[in-house]
Scaffold this motif. Structure first.
Motif, short mmCIF file in Angstrom:
data_model
loop_
_atom_site.label_atom_id
_atom_site.label_comp_id
_atom_site.label_asym_id
_atom_site.label_seq_id
_atom_site.Cartn_x
_atom_site.Cartn_y
_atom_site.Cartn_z
N ALA A 104 0.60 17.65 43.44
CA ALA A 104 1.32 18.20 44.58
C ALA A 104 1.54 17.13 45.63
O ALA A 104 0.71 16.27 45.85
CB ALA A 104 0.51 19.36 45.17
N LEU B 2 5.18 22.46 49.90
CA LEU B 2 5.71 23.70 50.44
C LEU B 2 5.44 24.85 49.48
O LEU B 2 5.43 24.68 48.27
CB LEU B 2 7.22 23.58 50.66
N ARG B 3 5.25 26.03 50.05
CA ARG B 3 5.14 27.25 49.25
C ARG B 3 6.42 28.05 49.47
O ARG B 3 6.98 28.09 50.56
CB ARG B 3 3.92 28.07 49.65
N LEU B 4 6.85 28.73 48.41
CA LEU B 4 8.13 29.41 48.44
C LEU B 4 8.16 30.55 49.46
O LEU B 4 9.21 30.87 50.03
CB LEU B 4 8.45 29.95 47.04
N ARG B 5 7.00 31.16 49.73
CA ARG B 5 6.98 32.29 50.66
C ARG B 5 6.93 31.86 52.12
O ARG B 5 7.07 32.69 53.02
CB ARG B 5 5.78 33.18 50.36
N SER B 6 6.75 30.58 52.38
CA SER B 6 6.68 30.11 53.75
C SER B 6 8.08 29.93 54.33
O SER B 6 9.07 29.82 53.60
CB SER B 6 5.94 28.76 53.81
N GLY C 258 9.47 26.65 53.19
CA GLY C 258 9.90 26.69 51.80
C GLY C 258 11.24 27.37 51.65
O GLY C 258 12.14 26.87 50.95
N PHE D 281 8.02 20.91 46.85
CA PHE D 281 7.31 22.17 46.58
C PHE D 281 6.01 21.95 45.81
O PHE D 281 5.88 21.02 45.02
CB PHE D 281 8.21 23.13 45.82
N HIS D 282 5.08 22.82 46.06
CA HIS D 282 3.83 22.85 45.32
C HIS D 282 4.14 23.10 43.84
O HIS D 282 5.05 23.87 43.52
CB HIS D 282 2.94 23.97 45.86
N ASP E 173 2.90 24.96 41.70
CA ASP E 173 2.89 26.38 41.31
C ASP E 173 4.19 27.09 41.67
O ASP E 173 4.54 28.11 41.08
CB ASP E 173 1.73 27.10 41.99
N ASP E 174 4.91 26.58 42.67
CA ASP E 174 6.16 27.21 43.13
C ASP E 174 7.40 26.41 42.74
O ASP E 174 8.53 26.88 42.96
CB ASP E 174 6.14 27.37 44.65
N ARG E 175 7.20 25.22 42.19
CA ARG E 175 8.35 24.33 41.95
C ARG E 175 9.32 24.93 40.95
O ARG E 175 10.54 24.90 41.15
CB ARG E 175 7.82 22.98 41.45
#
Length: 478
Positions: free
Chosen positions: A3, A8-12, A15, A134-135, A137-139
């Protein structure tokens, strides 16, 4: 892949803002790749353009975009992906305004060259920003959302462009990019983090292969000029022969320079030691040449011969794009199970059948549901079987460290296919001067062009059937 420091996380909010900036920016480039074809009859009439002027309006953009897209990605890695991305957005917006203000075809074509160069900075940046920001997990979800929503902008583009042309003017298909660019800039400045390849920024990575980029552009420009100018000046005229010479010498010099630079090259020639990679890119050029030739002729024909409005013309191919959006993931999954050879062989055959059906479309009595839609659906179904398997196979045909350059080159190959088709087909079917305004002449040229495009698709099917196999890295399930 680890990472980034501030993943970034998608829910932020950051993001979502970063994703919005990438989608809107890509949407501008995709929009201007498709909607201009719908505007060609109107801008041609207002600017008193010849067929050559219409060809350069399309090809000026494609030429610089194809020639410099790999260089644009390298600039982002070295100087900062957000910085180069923003430069591309501003450049693209300014060039779009210049396109909209054009008073003659020379002005418009020059602005389209500039617009393509801006797109070459912007296009790789929109995806690399997501990849680097993006992190892990969210990429995947972020890139999937970018791909899907950017596809929606492509689907809406011809309809939106047609409405703008009918309600206002063809100039607004370019002016619409200005508010989009402002929104991208505000979102990027607020939310997109800066990132770069630290090894490249310290000078430890690849050198910039500016020479290779310029030689590639010179080779493409020479061949394109010769093909477009030949109907006017004649195949044996001095300007045409000189253009051919410049194009051939530029292409040869490009290959020699890339070979000498090895892995520091913009396009490492060692990639082509993979017969599969070479075959897939040959397939790409041929199939996308058929697509580019079809879209160039179809939009002009529907308006100047069939008598449809710009908005109705824009809507005509929407089902094709919807099929691509809905079916590409399923086609990719099918290819992963059975290998790419069958989809890449059957897809072009189905698409060719669609084009042969569309050759029957005639003047004002044509019914969309009976005469146009069946051919559009077949063409779209054929492309749906091709696009996702082709992209996945290109990436799997080379080592992971070359994934970026392989994807970039395949993207450039698709644009080169369209570029060459738009340059060559009017010459092959005898359309020049103001012939696109004459119903009988345009009808003859349209039917000949679609026959050529169907032939190209069948050549692609033969190429896939003989040369394409399952990439080694897809042989075992993950």
């Amino acid at each position: 892949m680890t990472a980034p420091a501030h993943a970034l996380r998608l829910r932020s909010a950051a993001g979502r803002g970063t994703l919005l900036a990438a989608i809107l920016a890509s949407g501008m480039v995709f929009l201007d790749s498709t909607v201009v074809n719908v505007a060609l009859p109107r801008l041609g009439a207002e600017l008193d353009a010849t067929v050559a002027g219409l060809q350069w309006t399309v090809n000026g953009y494609l030429l610089t975009l194809a020639a410099f897209v790999l260089l644009g990605g390298a600039l982002g890695d070295r100087f900062g992906r957000r910085r180069v991305f923003l430069l591309g957005v501003v450049w693209f917006a300014v060039a779009s305004v210049l396109c909209g203000l054009a008073q003659d075809t020379g002005w418009l074509v020059a602005a389209r060259f500039l617009q393509g160069a801006g797109g070459a900075l912007l296009t790789p940046g929109s995806l690399s920003v997501l990849q680097s920001s993006f992190h892990p997990d969210d990429r995947g979800r972020a890139i999937g959302a970018w791909s899907g929503l950017a596809g929606v902008t492509t689907a809406l583009g011809p309809f939106l462009g047609g409405w703008l042309i009918d309600a206002l003017s063809w100039r607004w298909i370019f002016f619409i990019n200005l508010p989009l660019a402002v929104a991208v800039i505000l979102a990027a400045l607020r939310w997109v983090p800066e990132s770069r390849d630290e090894d490249a920024s310290r000078g430890g990575g690849k050198r910039f292969d500016v020479t290779g980029a310029l030689l590639g552009a010179l080779g493409l420009a020479g061949v394109t000029y010769a093909l477009i100018d030949a109907p006017v000046r004649g195949l044996r005229s001095l300007p045409v022969l000189l253009a051919v010479l410049v194009g051939v010498l530029g292409a040869v010099a490009f290959v020699l320079v890339e070979r000498r630079q090895g892995e520091a090259a913009m396009l490492p020639t060692g990639l082509f030691s993979s017969r599969l990679f070479s075959a897939l890119n040959l397939f790409t050029v041929v199939v996308y040449a058929a697509l580019g030739g079809f879209t160039f002729f179809f939009a002009v024909y529907l308006q100047n011969v069939v008598g449809w409005s710009a908005v109705r013309t824009g809507l005509a191919t929407v089902p094709m794009t919807v099929l691509l959006l809905v079916g590409s993931a399923r086609a990719g999954a099918l290819s992963a199970r059975i290998g790419p050879r069958l989809p890449l062989t059957v897809g072009p055959v189905i698409a060719a059948a669609g084009l042969l059906l569309l050759r029957r479309v005639g003047p004002a009595t044509s019914s969309y549901w009976v005469d146009v839609l069946p051919g559009v659906l077949l063409f779209g179904l054929g492309l749906t079987l091709v696009v996702a398997p082709l992209t996945a196979s290109v990436l799997a045909a080379v080592a992971d460290r070359f994934a970026g350059v392989a994807s970039g080159f395949n993207n450039a190959a698709s644009r080169v296919g369209g570029l060459l088709a738009v340059a060559a087909l009017p010459l092959l079917v005898g359309l020049s001067g103001s012939g696109y305004e004459q119903r009988a002449e345009l009808t003859h040229a349209y039917r000949g062009a679609l026959a050529w495009c169907a032939g190209l698709l069948l050549a692609g099917a033969v190429t896939a059937g003989l040369l394409v196999h399952r990439p080694p890295r897809q042989a075992q399930p993950s």
